[in-house]
Design a protein around this motif. Structure first.
Motif, PDB file in Angstrom:
ATOM      1  N   ILE A  23       0.822  -1.264   0.565  1.00  0.00           N
ATOM      2  CA  ILE A  23       0.320   0.471  -0.336  1.00  0.00           C
ATOM      3  C   ILE A  23       0.475   1.281  -0.177  1.00  0.00           C
ATOM      4  O   ILE A  23       1.996   1.537   0.595  1.00  0.00           O
ATOM      5  CB  ILE A  23      -1.055   0.158   1.320  1.00  0.00           C
ATOM      6  N   ASN A  24       0.111   2.248  -0.673  1.00  0.00           N
ATOM      7  CA  ASN A  24       1.447   3.118  -0.923  1.00  0.00           C
ATOM      8  C   ASN A  24       0.844   4.406   0.766  1.00  0.00           C
ATOM      9  O   ASN A  24      -0.184   4.842   0.878  1.00  0.00           O
ATOM     10  CB  ASN A  24       0.575   4.057  -2.337  1.00  0.00           C
ATOM     11  N   TRP A  25       2.055   4.157   1.113  1.00  0.00           N
ATOM     12  CA  TRP A  25       2.067   5.059   2.238  1.00  0.00           C
ATOM     13  C   TRP A  25       1.259   6.561   2.161  1.00  0.00           C
ATOM     14  O   TRP A  25       1.002   6.995   3.518  1.00  0.00           O
ATOM     15  CB  TRP A  25       3.324   4.985   2.972  1.00  0.00           C
ATOM     16  N   MET A  26       1.720   7.213   1.087  1.00  0.00           N
ATOM     17  CA  MET A  26       1.376   7.945   1.428  1.00  0.00           C
ATOM     18  C   MET A  26      -0.092   8.842   0.604  1.00  0.00           C
ATOM     19  O   MET A  26      -0.772   9.702   0.599  1.00  0.00           O
ATOM     20  CB  MET A  26       2.265   8.599   0.257  1.00  0.00           C
ATOM     21  N   LEU A  27      -0.957   7.647   0.588  1.00  0.00           N
ATOM     22  CA  LEU A  27      -2.497   7.639   0.739  1.00  0.00           C
ATOM     23  C   LEU A  27      -3.284   8.586   2.076  1.00  0.00           C
ATOM     24  O   LEU A  27      -2.350   8.147   3.037  1.00  0.00           O
ATOM     25  CB  LEU A  27      -2.864   5.672   0.135  1.00  0.00           C
ATOM     26  N   LYS A  28      -4.654   8.498   1.994  1.00  0.00           N
ATOM     27  CA  LYS A  28      -5.045   9.315   2.828  1.00  0.00           C
ATOM     28  C   LYS A  28      -5.271   8.362   3.774  1.00  0.00           C
ATOM     29  O   LYS A  28      -5.019   6.984   3.122  1.00  0.00           O
ATOM     30  CB  LYS A  28      -6.166   9.803   2.732  1.00  0.00           C
ATOM     31  N   ALA A  29      -6.049   8.660   4.831  1.00  0.00           N
ATOM     32  CA  ALA A  29      -6.095   7.414   5.756  1.00  0.00           C
ATOM     33  C   ALA A  29      -7.202   6.254   5.806  1.00  0.00           C
ATOM     34  O   ALA A  29      -7.248   4.911   5.638  1.00  0.00           O
ATOM     35  CB  ALA A  29      -5.855   7.616   7.699  1.00  0.00           C
ATOM     36  N   ASP A  30      -8.527   7.322   4.691  1.00  0.00           N
ATOM     37  CA  ASP A  30      -9.544   6.639   4.521  1.00  0.00           C
ATOM     38  C   ASP A  30      -9.543   5.545   2.971  1.00  0.00           C
ATOM     39  O   ASP A  30     -10.098   4.351   3.509  1.00  0.00           O
ATOM     40  CB  ASP A  30     -11.028   7.586   4.635  1.00  0.00           C
ATOM     41  N   SER A  58       0.330   7.538  12.931  1.00  0.00           N
ATOM     42  CA  SER A  58      -0.824   8.086  13.186  1.00  0.00           C
ATOM     43  C   SER A  58      -2.519   7.320  12.398  1.00  0.00           C
ATOM     44  O   SER A  58      -3.464   7.268  12.890  1.00  0.00           O
ATOM     45  CB  SER A  58      -0.678   9.541  12.477  1.00  0.00           C
ATOM     46  N   LYS A  59      -2.050   7.191  11.444  1.00  0.00           N
ATOM     47  CA  LYS A  59      -2.873   7.197   9.681  1.00  0.00           C
ATOM     48  C   LYS A  59      -3.153   5.227  10.454  1.00  0.00           C
ATOM     49  O   LYS A  59      -4.102   4.659  10.774  1.00  0.00           O
ATOM     50  CB  LYS A  59      -2.257   6.683   8.654  1.00  0.00           C
ATOM     51  N   VAL A  60      -2.298   4.503  11.027  1.00  0.00           N
ATOM     52  CA  VAL A  60      -2.401   3.502  11.286  1.00  0.00           C
ATOM     53  C   VAL A  60      -3.727   3.200  12.515  1.00  0.00           C
ATOM     54  O   VAL A  60      -4.978   2.239  12.688  1.00  0.00           O
ATOM     55  CB  VAL A  60      -1.609   2.006  11.359  1.00  0.00           C
ATOM     56  N   GLU A  61      -3.030   4.342  13.375  1.00  0.00           N
ATOM     57  CA  GLU A  61      -3.913   4.142  14.626  1.00  0.00           C
ATOM     58  C   GLU A  61      -5.863   4.619  14.709  1.00  0.00           C
ATOM     59  O   GLU A  61      -6.195   4.273  15.297  1.00  0.00           O
ATOM     60  CB  GLU A  61      -2.830   4.974  15.947  1.00  0.00           C
ATOM     61  N   ALA A  62      -5.657   5.232  13.695  1.00  0.00           N
ATOM     62  CA  ALA A  62      -6.530   5.775  12.836  1.00  0.00           C
ATOM     63  C   ALA A  62      -7.240   4.610  12.521  1.00  0.00           C
ATOM     64  O   ALA A  62      -8.299   4.977  12.654  1.00  0.00           O
ATOM     65  CB  ALA A  62      -6.770   7.538  12.124  1.00  0.00           C
ATOM     66  N   ILE A  63      -6.979   3.987  11.330  1.00  0.00           N
ATOM     67  CA  ILE A  63      -8.113   2.793  10.768  1.00  0.00           C
ATOM     68  C   ILE A  63      -7.798   1.534  10.916  1.00  0.00           C
ATOM     69  O   ILE A  63      -8.992   0.553  11.014  1.00  0.00           O
ATOM     70  CB  ILE A  63      -7.344   2.824   8.986  1.00  0.00           C
ATOM     71  N   GLU A  64      -6.949   1.414  12.103  1.00  0.00           N
ATOM     72  CA  GLU A  64      -6.611  -0.291  13.094  1.00  0.00           C
ATOM     73  C   GLU A  64      -8.279  -0.671  13.247  1.00  0.00           C
ATOM     74  O   GLU A  64      -8.594  -1.744  13.373  1.00  0.00           O
ATOM     75  CB  GLU A  64      -6.122  -0.332  14.050  1.00  0.00           C
ATOM     76  N   PRO A  65      -8.933   0.056  14.147  1.00  0.00           N
ATOM     77  CA  PRO A  65     -10.244   0.207  14.701  1.00  0.00           C
ATOM     78  C   PRO A  65     -11.377  -0.118  13.369  1.00  0.00           C
ATOM     79  O   PRO A  65     -12.226  -1.363  14.094  1.00  0.00           O
ATOM     80  CB  PRO A  65     -11.199   0.845  16.076  1.00  0.00           C
ATOM     81  N   GLN A  66     -11.475   0.490  12.306  1.00  0.00           N
ATOM     82  CA  GLN A  66     -11.989   0.625  11.656  1.00  0.00           C
ATOM     83  C   GLN A  66     -12.105  -1.296  10.320  1.00  0.00           C
ATOM     84  O   GLN A  66     -12.574  -1.407   9.702  1.00  0.00           O
ATOM     85  CB  GLN A  66     -11.976   1.645  10.461  1.00  0.00           C
ATOM     86  N   VAL A  67     -10.643  -1.817  11.176  1.00  0.00           N
ATOM     87  CA  VAL A  67     -10.491  -2.891   9.789  1.00  0.00           C
ATOM     88  C   VAL A  67     -10.194  -4.091  10.919  1.00  0.00           C
ATOM     89  O   VAL A  67      -9.704  -4.842  11.432  1.00  0.00           O
ATOM     90  CB  VAL A  67      -8.829  -3.134   9.509  1.00  0.00           C
ATOM     91  N   GLY A  68     -11.668  -4.908  10.665  1.00  0.00           N
ATOM     92  CA  GLY A  68     -12.689  -6.153  12.042  1.00  0.00           C
ATOM     93  C   GLY A  68     -11.434  -7.152  11.172  1.00  0.00           C
ATOM     94  O   GLY A  68     -11.226  -8.386  12.237  1.00  0.00           O
ATOM     95  N   SER A  69     -10.701  -7.623   9.946  1.00  0.00           N
ATOM     96  CA  SER A  69     -10.372  -8.353   9.529  1.00  0.00           C
ATOM     97  C   SER A  69      -8.714  -8.751  10.370  1.00  0.00           C
ATOM     98  O   SER A  69      -8.032  -9.948  10.716  1.00  0.00           O
ATOM     99  CB  SER A  69      -9.661  -8.394   8.589  1.00  0.00           C
TER     100      SER A  69
END
Length: 223
Positions: free
Chosen positions: A106-113, A140-151
């Protein structure tokens, strides 16, 4: 034209050549194990002494990483996502992920969403990401999105020189406990197995996911 006619006498399917990504890397490394695979500048300073990674060392680390993913429960149809800048662990984790399961770089420069959308689309089981590092917003992106990725079952960190992470989530630390001379699981990937989920540019919205098979990489390398 005579070269072409001679080449076409044997079908690609009948040629005794590598048919998967791991076979390509392994056989290539064993041809000249002491040859330099790549040079790494740990801090990015062009004046510093480069870290040299030999093909034998690269193959050893790929074995270790694939064995680690196996221990984490990754199987043939499970996805390992990689969210890293270009560091040695980026190369190792990508090849290892395609060896045991399916890689999703994954391109790390993508937006968190957008990152969350990709992780959910491929149902990523493991994520390898850069630890908190000055100049990068990856963690900081990982912390923001981790709760959204149930897998997601495991999130491992890679630290740049001078940074430290907890040993139980450190990709580098966990590799050390794995054998590097072999894969400790049965390798049974075929050319038809999907090796990589690659996201496209997303020109009309969020990135879309392309399915790339082992055989496509092997054929292109041969061709």
């Amino acid at each position: 034209i005579d070269d072409i006619r001679a080449l076409e006498q044997v079908a690609y399917e009948d040629r005794n050549c590598e048919k998967t990504i791991f076979e390509l890397v392994k056989d290539g490394a064993l041809r000249d194990p002491e040859k330099v695979a790549f040079y790494n500048l740990p801090t990015g300073d062009p004046k510093e002494d480069a870290e040299i990674i030999l093909f034998s060392e690269l193959l050893e680390q790929i074995h270790q990483a694939a064995n680690l993913f196996n221990e984490l429960g990754v199987g043939k149809n499970d996805v390992v996502a990689v969210l890293l800048p270009i560091v040695p662990q980026y190369v190792v984790s990508m090849i290892a992920a395609a060896t045991i399961g399916i890689l999703c770089p994954i391109n790390w420069m993508l937006k968190a969403d957008h990152i969350a959308g990709i992780l959910n689309a491929v149902e990523a089981k493991v994520l390898i990401a850069l630890a908190p590092t000055e100049g990068y917003e990856i963690w900081s992106k990982v912390e923001a999105i981790e709760p959204q990725v149930g897998s997601l079952k495991h999130v491992l960190q890679v630290a740049l020189p001078g940074n430290e992470v907890e040993s139980d989530v450190s990709f580098d630390h966990l590799l050390k406990s794995q054998p590097g001379d072999r894969l400790n699981f049965k390798y049974d990937r075929t050319p038809d197995d999907i090796a990589i989920y690659a996201h496209t540019g997303g020109t009309t919205g969020v990135p879309k996911v392309a399915q790339l098979r082992n055989g496509a990489f092997a054929y292109k390398s041969w061709a």
